[in-house]
Scaffold this motif. Structure first.
Motif, PDB file in Angstrom:
ATOM      1  N   ARG A   2       0.712  -1.111  -0.269  1.00 16.43           N
ATOM      2  CA  ARG A   2       0.075   0.114  -0.064  1.00 16.43           C
ATOM      3  C   ARG A   2       0.828   1.355  -0.042  1.00 16.43           C
ATOM      4  O   ARG A   2       0.509   2.253  -0.777  1.00 16.43           O
ATOM      5  CB  ARG A   2      -0.875   0.024   1.341  1.00 16.43           C
ATOM      6  N   SER A   6       0.963   4.187  -2.730  1.00 17.12           N
ATOM      7  CA  SER A   6       0.757   5.423  -2.656  1.00 17.12           C
ATOM      8  C   SER A   6       1.743   6.200  -3.174  1.00 17.12           C
ATOM      9  O   SER A   6       1.630   7.420  -3.757  1.00 17.12           O
ATOM     10  CB  SER A   6       0.584   5.876  -1.049  1.00 17.12           C
ATOM     11  N   LEU A  68      -5.060   9.922  -1.938  1.00 22.46           N
ATOM     12  CA  LEU A  68      -4.234  10.026  -0.914  1.00 22.46           C
ATOM     13  C   LEU A  68      -4.751  10.238   0.441  1.00 22.46           C
ATOM     14  O   LEU A  68      -4.141   9.551   1.454  1.00 22.46           O
ATOM     15  CB  LEU A  68      -2.926  10.474  -1.301  1.00 22.46           C
ATOM     16  N   GLN A  76     -11.054   5.018  -1.023  1.00 21.13           N
ATOM     17  CA  GLN A  76      -9.532   5.395  -1.395  1.00 21.13           C
ATOM     18  C   GLN A  76      -9.292   4.608  -2.657  1.00 21.13           C
ATOM     19  O   GLN A  76      -8.790   5.127  -3.650  1.00 21.13           O
ATOM     20  CB  GLN A  76      -8.700   5.077  -0.260  1.00 21.13           C
ATOM     21  N   ALA A  80      -8.841   6.167  -6.285  1.00 25.22           N
ATOM     22  CA  ALA A  80      -7.602   6.306  -7.000  1.00 25.22           C
ATOM     23  C   ALA A  80      -7.398   5.540  -8.351  1.00 25.22           C
ATOM     24  O   ALA A  80      -6.923   5.742  -9.320  1.00 25.22           O
ATOM     25  CB  ALA A  80      -6.491   5.144  -6.097  1.00 25.22           C
ATOM     26  N   VAL A 117      -2.410  -0.814  -6.247  1.00 26.87           N
ATOM     27  CA  VAL A 117      -3.320  -0.458  -5.514  1.00 26.87           C
ATOM     28  C   VAL A 117      -4.175  -1.674  -5.154  1.00 26.87           C
ATOM     29  O   VAL A 117      -4.664  -2.062  -4.279  1.00 26.87           O
ATOM     30  CB  VAL A 117      -4.316   0.707  -6.055  1.00 26.87           C
TER      31      VAL A 117
END
Length: 123
Positions: A2, A6, A68, A76, A80, A117
């Motif tokens: 993760r 990010s 983020l 999230q 994303a 992701v």
């Protein structure tokens, strides 16, 4: 995984902020040096078009940065994914219409980030 996802999202956002800056503020000054195949007199007459493209790139960056800061894991990942898909598709379209190099700069990193992701999703 993760953290790596990010980091990739952040780097892609920075890339799109740079592209936005370039297209909005430096099109006529740096553009001729970057796009050497274009006639130099083209840049002044396409300033508004380039700025418009820059605005779209800033929206991509904003969406990636926003993703983020979302605390809910599911949302999230969804946000994303959405913005990374936008980047990947824009890169493919740019590769088809302008230069294959655009796919390498935009689409490949976006797809890598997408994979990260989804590999890093919580169970």
């Amino acid at each position: 995984m993760r953290i790596l996802a990010s980091l990739c999202i952040g780097l892609i956002a920075v890339l799109h902020l740079y592209i936005a800056w370039f297209e909005i503020f430096a099109w006529t000054t740096r553009g001729p040096a970057v796009f050497t195949a274009f006639p130099e007199d083209l840049f002044e007459s396409t300033t508004a078009i380039a700025a418009n493209q820059g605005l779209y790139n800033s929206f991509l960056a904003a969406g990636l940065v926003w993703s983020l800061f979302i605390k809910d894991d599911i949302w999230q990942r969804r946000v994303a994914t959405c913005f990374l898909l936008f980047v990947a598709i824009a890169g493919l379209f740019g590769a088809y219409t302008v230069s294959p190099h655009i796919a390498v700069v935009q689409s490949v990193p976006a797809v890598i980030a997408l994979v990260l992701v989804w590999l890093g999703r919580g169970r």
